[in-house]
Design an enzyme around this catalytic site. Structure first.
Site, PDB file in Angstrom:
ATOM      1  N   ASP A  96       3.525  -2.203  -1.819  1.00  0.00           N
ATOM      2  CA  ASP A  96       3.489  -1.268  -2.950  1.00  0.00           C
ATOM      3  C   ASP A  96       2.390  -0.208  -2.774  1.00  0.00           C
ATOM      4  O   ASP A  96       2.337   0.761  -3.521  1.00  0.00           O
ATOM      5  CB  ASP A  96       3.285  -2.047  -4.249  1.00  0.00           C
ATOM      6  CG  ASP A  96       3.612  -1.228  -5.481  1.00  0.00           C
ATOM      7  OD1 ASP A  96       4.218  -0.147  -5.331  1.00  0.00           O
ATOM      8  OD2 ASP A  96       3.273  -1.675  -6.591  1.00  0.00           O
ATOM      9  N   ARG A 131      -0.020   5.919   0.598  1.00  0.00           N
ATOM     10  CA  ARG A 131      -1.028   6.201   1.631  1.00  0.00           C
ATOM     11  C   ARG A 131      -0.430   6.049   3.026  1.00  0.00           C
ATOM     12  O   ARG A 131      -0.865   6.710   3.969  1.00  0.00           O
ATOM     13  CB  ARG A 131      -2.253   5.305   1.410  1.00  0.00           C
ATOM     14  CG  ARG A 131      -1.976   3.838   1.552  1.00  0.00           C
ATOM     15  CD  ARG A 131      -3.056   2.964   0.909  1.00  0.00           C
ATOM     16  NE  ARG A 131      -2.965   2.941  -0.548  1.00  0.00           N
ATOM     17  CZ  ARG A 131      -3.786   2.264  -1.341  1.00  0.00           C
ATOM     18  NH1 ARG A 131      -4.795   1.565  -0.836  1.00  0.00           N
ATOM     19  NH2 ARG A 131      -3.623   2.290  -2.644  1.00  0.00           N
ATOM     20  N   LYS A 163       7.464  -4.399  -7.978  1.00  0.00           N
ATOM     21  CA  LYS A 163       6.791  -4.139  -9.249  1.00  0.00           C
ATOM     22  C   LYS A 163       7.483  -4.909 -10.369  1.00  0.00           C
ATOM     23  O   LYS A 163       8.670  -5.210 -10.262  1.00  0.00           O
ATOM     24  CB  LYS A 163       6.873  -2.639  -9.575  1.00  0.00           C
ATOM     25  CG  LYS A 163       6.008  -1.739  -8.713  1.00  0.00           C
ATOM     26  CD  LYS A 163       6.175  -0.282  -9.124  1.00  0.00           C
ATOM     27  CE  LYS A 163       5.320   0.643  -8.272  1.00  0.00           C
ATOM     28  NZ  LYS A 163       3.866   0.428  -8.447  1.00  0.00           N
ATOM     29  N   GLU A 222       2.288   2.147  -0.738  1.00  0.00           N
ATOM     30  CA  GLU A 222       3.102   2.839   0.266  1.00  0.00           C
ATOM     31  C   GLU A 222       2.773   4.319   0.392  1.00  0.00           C
ATOM     32  O   GLU A 222       3.004   4.917   1.437  1.00  0.00           O
ATOM     33  CB  GLU A 222       4.598   2.668  -0.063  1.00  0.00           C
ATOM     34  CG  GLU A 222       5.186   3.662  -1.082  1.00  0.00           C
ATOM     35  CD  GLU A 222       4.552   3.585  -2.459  1.00  0.00           C
ATOM     36  OE1 GLU A 222       3.966   2.538  -2.787  1.00  0.00           O
ATOM     37  OE2 GLU A 222       4.635   4.567  -3.221  1.00  0.00           O
TER      38      GLU A 222
HETATM   39  N1  BES Z   1       3.156   4.989  -7.146  1.00  0.00           N
HETATM   40  C1  BES Z   1       2.182   3.987  -7.358  1.00  0.00           C
HETATM   41  C2  BES Z   1       1.003   4.475  -8.183  1.00  0.00           C
HETATM   42  C3  BES Z   1       1.285   4.762  -9.623  1.00  0.00           C
HETATM   43  C4  BES Z   1       1.131   3.773 -10.563  1.00  0.00           C
HETATM   44  C5  BES Z   1       1.634   6.016 -10.025  1.00  0.00           C
HETATM   45  C6  BES Z   1       1.352   4.061 -11.893  1.00  0.00           C
HETATM   46  C7  BES Z   1       1.847   6.300 -11.347  1.00  0.00           C
HETATM   47  C8  BES Z   1       1.705   5.315 -12.291  1.00  0.00           C
HETATM   48  C9  BES Z   1       1.627   3.497  -6.017  1.00  0.00           C
HETATM   49  O1  BES Z   1       2.508   3.528  -4.955  1.00  0.00           O
HETATM   50  C10 BES Z   1       1.239   2.090  -6.218  1.00  0.00           C
HETATM   51  O2  BES Z   1       2.099   1.274  -6.419  1.00  0.00           O
HETATM   52  N2  BES Z   1      -0.057   1.812  -6.160  1.00  0.00           N
HETATM   53  C11 BES Z   1      -0.563   0.519  -6.356  1.00  0.00           C
HETATM   54  C12 BES Z   1      -1.590   0.262  -5.290  1.00  0.00           C
HETATM   55  C13 BES Z   1      -2.017  -1.167  -5.187  1.00  0.00           C
HETATM   56  C14 BES Z   1      -0.882  -2.028  -4.678  1.00  0.00           C
HETATM   57  C15 BES Z   1      -3.207  -1.249  -4.257  1.00  0.00           C
HETATM   58  C16 BES Z   1      -1.189   0.468  -7.733  1.00  0.00           C
HETATM   59  O3  BES Z   1      -1.769   1.470  -8.169  1.00  0.00           O
HETATM   60  O4  BES Z   1      -1.068  -0.554  -8.398  1.00  0.00           O
HETATM   61 ZN    ZN Z   2       4.021   4.907  -5.091  1.00  0.00          ZN
HETATM   62 MN    MN Z   3       3.670   1.759  -4.833  1.00  0.00          MN
END
Ligand code: BES
Ligand code: ZN
Ligand code: MN
Length: 493
Positions: free
Chosen positions: A340, A344, A270, A342
């Site tokens: 990222d 799921r 990230k 992860e």
């Molecule tokens: N933990 C994040 C989701 C998240 C983002 C929670 C912002 C709270 C605030 C999750 O693991 C994630 O990184 N999701 C990605 C998915 C994408 C790579 C398909 C996302 O939401 O960008």
């Molecule tokens: Zn996450």
């Molecule tokens: Mn993630």
């Protein structure tokens, strides 16, 4: 902070703030009228000289009122024309606390009228409002800290109010337990420490099993283990059981939580900005732990299981790569396009394990799963995804009743195309369109047809800032109240 129930005729002393209610059009409640008379009309004059209308959440703070011993009087608006719902009393009590918590008074006396149940709800509101995570502050100046150390709630029958508060206090304790977990930084709360804190709940009557990486490997949990493989910390699966039903063998209900103690994104790392927020990425697991705490605390007449997938998602020489294929416990293979996505992957194995081992009536998972749910719904709603209309209706109702509202999202089969993989049974991302939906469709492949609901709480797990007086900025403990209400209304007895 201590909460006491006291007789209705108690007098607020010189170190106390006294809180009373006002209704629509700033009409004074009986308790407020008494204050107004004692002060020679000062309260009414303060109202007349300002913009206070008695609207919900408004407060008017009167310092050193003549004719009263109290250091200050706070008038709290609740709308309506007289009779007040427990829900409104809970918020009014929280607003009163927020209004005077740092004013210098050491006591808050609440004279909000009503019966034992509303007095208990006032205590509940105050207890939630007074939450603070300050264990790592060593140099905070005294004048910045809350001054209120005792809250006295006036009740016609204080003993009855205290009794009514018992089960509500158990729910509050569950919420605060969840908030503490969510607030802890990731250097302290890694998967093993999370598991230890859950294990420490056993004296409440909960049974807790902790599975480490070897046990999970034996079960074939390649999907969950792949996420944790770049971390120095060992991944854990915590299984929490509460057997409160008369029939100890009765089919349980099950809750599953995403517990990513820190989510760097892994190799699909990230951006730096805001990454610190990813210490909250175990908010789903915290909510499930908090719920189990609440159920045990109030001795709920239900058999319930909580399963937490606890991992840390780190980049490392040992970390999984984009393009890797993992085999889940279900036997289905997954091409990991983005490390990222992860959450799921963790839930895939936790959900499969839960249905396989416990054959529950239903499974509800909670997860800070997608940023896209924040784009869809903003911060006041969590997303609800489900294969079952009855369960969804109950969840929507419970959410409304507990001010943890959900919004149902669709799971269109046609969108499954987005997560097809050319080399495995599925891939773990479906692109930007409907990002929360394709995440839900992914999870659905691991519930084996069981009634299931997925709550994407990425939008609600923490608040900055909060617009609810019972939820201070930071960890909300979102989901504990909602699921406790679902259990109490639909699955106990
Ligand atoms: N933990 C994040 C989701 C998240 C983002 C929670 C912002 C709270 C605030 C999750 O693991 C994630 O990184 N999701 C990605 C998915 C994408 C790579 C398909 C996302 O939401 O960008
Ligand atoms: Zn996450
Ligand atoms: Mn993630």
């Amino acid at each position: 902070m201590r909460i006491e129930f006291v007789p209705a005729d108690i007098q607020a002393g010189a170190n106390a703030a006294l809180a009373v209610l006002a209704y629509e059009a700033a009409a004074l409640s009986p308790e407020a009228k008494a204050v107004n008379e004692a002060s020679g009309g000062a309260l009414a004059r303060a109202v007349a000289g300002g913009r206070f209308t008695g609207a919900k959440g408004q407060t008017l703070d009167l310092a050193a009122p003549a004719g009263l011993e109290a250091a200050r009087v706070v008038l709290v608006g609740v709308d309506g024309v007289g009779a007040v719902e427990p829900e409104a009393i809970e918020q009014a009590a929280a607003h009163a606390y927020q209004a005077v918590k740092a004013s210098g008074v050491s006591e808050l006396v609440l004279k909000l009228g009503g019966d034992a149940e509303t007095a208990a709800r006032a205590a509940f509101g105050v207890k939630l409002a007074a939450y603070r995570f300050d264990k790592y502050r060593t140099t905070e100046k005294a004048e910045k800290k809350p001054s209120v150390t005792v809250v006295k709630i006036a009740a016609a029958d204080p003993a009855k109010a205290a009794k009514a508060f018992e089960s509500l206090e158990a729910v509050a304790d569950g919420i605060l337990f969840a908030r503490d977990l969510v607030s802890e930084p990731a250097n302290i709360l890694h998967p093993e420490e999370f598991a230890r804190r859950v294990k420490a709940l056993e004296p409440m009557g909960l049974q807790v099993e902790i599975l480490g990486e070897a046990a999970m490997a034996k079960l074939g949990m390649g999907s969950l283990l792949g996420v944790g493989q770049g971390s120095r910390r060992e991944s854990q699966l915590a299984v929490i059981r509460w057997t409160g039903a008369a029939d100890k063998a009765a089919q349980p209900i099950a809750f599953v939580g995403k517990g990513v103690c820190f989510d760097t994104g892994g190799i699909s790392i990230k951006p730096a900005e805001g990454m610190e927020d990813m210490k909250w990425d175990m908010g789903g697991a915290a909510a499930v732990a908090g719920l189990m705490h609440a159920l045990a605390g109030r001795k709920a007449k239900v058999n319930a299981v909580g399963v937490l997938g606890l991992v840390e998602n780190m980049p490392d020489g040992a970390a999984q790569r984009p393009g890797d294929v993992v085999t889940s416990m279900s036997g289905q293979t997954i091409e990991v396009i983005n490390t990222d996505a992860e959450g799921r992957l963790v839930l895939a194995d936790a959900l499969w394990y839960t249905q396989d081992r416990f054959k529950p009536k239903f499974m509800i998972d909670l997860a800070t799963l997608t940023g896209a749910i924040i784009i869809s719904l903003g911060h006041d709603y969590a997303g609800l995804f489900s294969n079952n209309d009855g369960l969804s209706e109950k969840l929507l109702e419970a959410g409304k009743a507990e001010r943890e509202p959900l919004w149902r999202m669709p799971l269109p089969a046609a969108y499954e195309k987005q997560i097809e993989s050319p080399i495995a049974d599925m891939k773990n991302i479906g692109g930007r369109p409907g990002g929360s939906i394709t995440a839900g469709l992914f999870l659905q492949k691991f519930v084996n047809g069981l009634p299931w609901a997925h709550l994407d709480i990425a939008s609600t797990a923490w608040r900055k800032p909060s617009n609810d007086p019972t939820v201070p900025d930071g960890a909300a403990g979102f989901g504990v109240r909602l699921l406790n209400r679902l259990v109490a209304d639909a699955y106990e007895g």
